[in-house]
Write an enzyme that holds these catalytic residues in place. Sequence first.
Site, PDB file in Angstrom:
ATOM      1  N   ASP A 289       0.913  -1.140   0.000  1.00 50.94           N
ATOM      2  CA  ASP A 289       0.000   0.000   0.000  1.00 50.94           C
ATOM      3  C   ASP A 289       0.951   1.187   0.000  1.00 50.94           C
ATOM      4  O   ASP A 289       1.573   1.491   1.019  1.00 50.94           O
ATOM      5  CB  ASP A 289      -0.882   0.020   1.244  1.00 50.94           C
ATOM      6  CG  ASP A 289      -1.856   1.175   1.189  1.00 50.94           C
ATOM      7  OD1 ASP A 289      -1.427   2.296   0.835  1.00 50.94           O
ATOM      8  OD2 ASP A 289      -3.039   0.987   1.490  1.00 50.94           O
ATOM      9  N   HIS A 290       1.096   1.838  -1.135  1.00 51.62           N
ATOM     10  CA  HIS A 290       2.200   2.804  -1.234  1.00 51.62           C
ATOM     11  C   HIS A 290       2.019   3.986  -0.286  1.00 51.62           C
ATOM     12  O   HIS A 290       2.976   4.689   0.015  1.00 51.62           O
ATOM     13  CB  HIS A 290       2.418   3.261  -2.676  1.00 51.62           C
ATOM     14  CG  HIS A 290       1.413   4.241  -3.179  1.00 51.62           C
ATOM     15  ND1 HIS A 290       0.168   3.898  -3.599  1.00 51.62           N
ATOM     16  CD2 HIS A 290       1.473   5.597  -3.306  1.00 51.62           C
ATOM     17  CE1 HIS A 290      -0.496   4.976  -3.975  1.00 51.62           C
ATOM     18  NE2 HIS A 290       0.273   6.029  -3.815  1.00 51.62           N
TER      19      HIS A 290
ATOM     20  N   HIS B 189      -5.816   2.822   1.142  1.00 46.27           N
ATOM     21  CA  HIS B 189      -5.114   4.021   1.603  1.00 46.27           C
ATOM     22  C   HIS B 189      -5.820   4.706   2.779  1.00 46.27           C
ATOM     23  O   HIS B 189      -5.188   5.071   3.766  1.00 46.27           O
ATOM     24  CB  HIS B 189      -4.950   5.018   0.457  1.00 46.27           C
ATOM     25  CG  HIS B 189      -4.333   4.422  -0.775  1.00 46.27           C
ATOM     26  ND1 HIS B 189      -3.352   3.460  -0.721  1.00 46.27           N
ATOM     27  CD2 HIS B 189      -4.546   4.636  -2.093  1.00 46.27           C
ATOM     28  CE1 HIS B 189      -2.991   3.120  -1.962  1.00 46.27           C
ATOM     29  NE2 HIS B 189      -3.711   3.821  -2.811  1.00 46.27           N
TER      30      HIS B 189
HETATM   31  C1  BG6 Z   1      -3.688   4.392  -6.323  1.00 45.76           C
HETATM   32  C2  BG6 Z   1      -5.055   4.434  -6.941  1.00 45.76           C
HETATM   33  O1  BG6 Z   1      -3.572   3.321  -5.434  1.00 45.76           O
HETATM   34  O2  BG6 Z   1      -3.454   5.611  -5.617  1.00 45.76           O
HETATM   35  C3  BG6 Z   1      -5.206   5.637  -7.846  1.00 45.76           C
HETATM   36  O3  BG6 Z   1      -5.278   3.243  -7.684  1.00 45.76           O
HETATM   37  C4  BG6 Z   1      -4.833   6.907  -7.112  1.00 45.76           C
HETATM   38  O4  BG6 Z   1      -6.534   5.722  -8.346  1.00 45.76           O
HETATM   39  C5  BG6 Z   1      -3.488   6.771  -6.426  1.00 45.76           C
HETATM   40  O5  BG6 Z   1      -4.799   7.963  -8.054  1.00 45.76           O
HETATM   41  C6  BG6 Z   1      -3.219   7.967  -5.528  1.00 45.76           C
HETATM   42  O6  BG6 Z   1      -1.902   7.914  -5.054  1.00 45.76           O
HETATM   43  P1  BG6 Z   1      -1.111   9.250  -4.713  1.00 45.76           P
HETATM   44  O7  BG6 Z   1       0.191   8.774  -4.172  1.00 45.76           O
HETATM   45  O8  BG6 Z   1      -0.991  10.004  -6.005  1.00 45.76           O
HETATM   46  O9  BG6 Z   1      -1.932   9.992  -3.714  1.00 45.76           O
END
Ligand code: BG6
Length: 515
Positions: free
Chosen positions: A200-201, A263
């Site tokens: 989960d980045h 997230h």
């Molecule tokens: C991803 C989703 O996990 O996270 C995307 O699949 C989303 O839809 C993205 O745009 C958002 O990540 P960040 O790091 O740009 O907030």
Amino acid sequence: MTESSFNEVCVLEPEDQVAPATAIVIFGATGDLTHRKIIPAFYHLQKHGRLADGCAIVGFARRPKTDQEFREELRASVEEFSHSKPVDKEMLDRLLSHVYYHQADLADPVGYRQLADRLKTLPERPAFQNRYLFYMATAPSYFETIAENLARADLAYDENAAGISRVIVEKPFGEDLKSAQHLNQTLQRFFPEQNIYRIDHYLGKETVQNLLYFRFGNSIYEPLWNRRYIDNVQITVAEKVGVEDRGGYYDATGAARDMLQNHLFQLLTLIAMEPPASLEAEAIRDEKVKVLKSIPLSSEEALIQKSVRAQYGEGMIDGRKVRPYRRESRVAPDSMTETFVALRLEVDNWRWAGVPFYLRTGKAMRQQFSEINIVFNRPPSVLFAAVCGVRLHRNSLRIRIQPNEGIHLNFNGKVPGKSVIQRVDMDFRYREDFQDYLPEAYERLMVDALVGESTLFTRKDEVEQAWRLVDGLRSAWMGQNIKELPSYGAGSLGPEEANQLLQREGRGWLPIYDY
Ligand code: BG6
């Protein structure tokens, strides 16, 4: 023990931990994620000396390509997507000299046996030996096939055997509880849980990691961090982008599964968890799971009352006309997929009983910002509060996850020369206090997976409990017999219904703050 000097720092982990020599195999090597995130992350790790000599990266994909062609494509991607420019050519060359391309079909076991043979002949082999990291950056429908084929090719060792073989699994991890459980069972047939790294980045973002440091590295906030002092908690992840070229994936997924299940729930667990017994991965993850388990599975009727889903319509963002969601490419013209979700939930435990947590996320919104707001109780209704009523602002702590990362404490103060009380702010801004660049989430996550540190990855039970909650919500929605979703204008802050969710309870989303 004497007090430390003011500027002294405390190092918790060996700084700049260096990832040991490993063969990193990326499945889905020609995909967007590899080009935009994974390879730029490895370039930064190389540049900062965090990859040991003897790491090799093997791209696994179906299209025919030579090593050299693949390297040149990756070079162009790093030049485009690296967050620190100009790109250091020498470092990039050094990284690319250890990159290889393996052409094979994901579903064909022969390609994996050939991979195993190829890994034995790479020049870096004496350094990495049997140490592997397999990165599943493909469509999720391939995850199980990849795991099975790796095992058949004798590449799925565990730590007790003669090598280490870890897997990183990209999101989405399943599309509901049942598919996530199935995926977990399959992966665990071939890899022990401690070798499975579910990404989960958001957990790799510096500001998200800081939540633990902030909560448990200070003594002034934690005594207030409970239902006696906190009125409500608001978590927003707003995006300005629409679905772009991901209409096919997104229309089958929607905001609840794309963002909330992972997230937003991750942010929630870090904000609400109890202090862990130690900083060990399992101790932290145990506490996070407890938070999810303390969220009652409400009835469908209650979930309808406590949630809002909506779809963006036409609008303007940054002076540009945005077409409605249903007219985006590869989106069904009568789509009922939500691009916005807001949810009110409670964490029903000793610390939080009665405190509402409001979560919202949406695409094509006015501004891109991710923020957690802790909204404190008003002072007792005497003295200033007696005179000012609701004009006496509640204190709030705004934790800005991105962009303009920082933490801001809002409190009330006297306007000089007047008998007037006004909200003022105490600010911490990353870009002012730390001159260093903020590493990208994927950099930290790659190093952690390479060294075997799993705190910032989601555990099996965590993923499953998050799905249990989202499944409940989606099943309540599916049971609703409606033909249209509420809509919000692209470039707005979401539908009116999301404001009403709080207004009904005498509250409101904190206004967006311009940092
Ligand atoms: C991803 C989703 O996990 O996270 C995307 O699949 C989303 O839809 C993205 O745009 C958002 O990540 P960040 O790091 O740009 O907030």
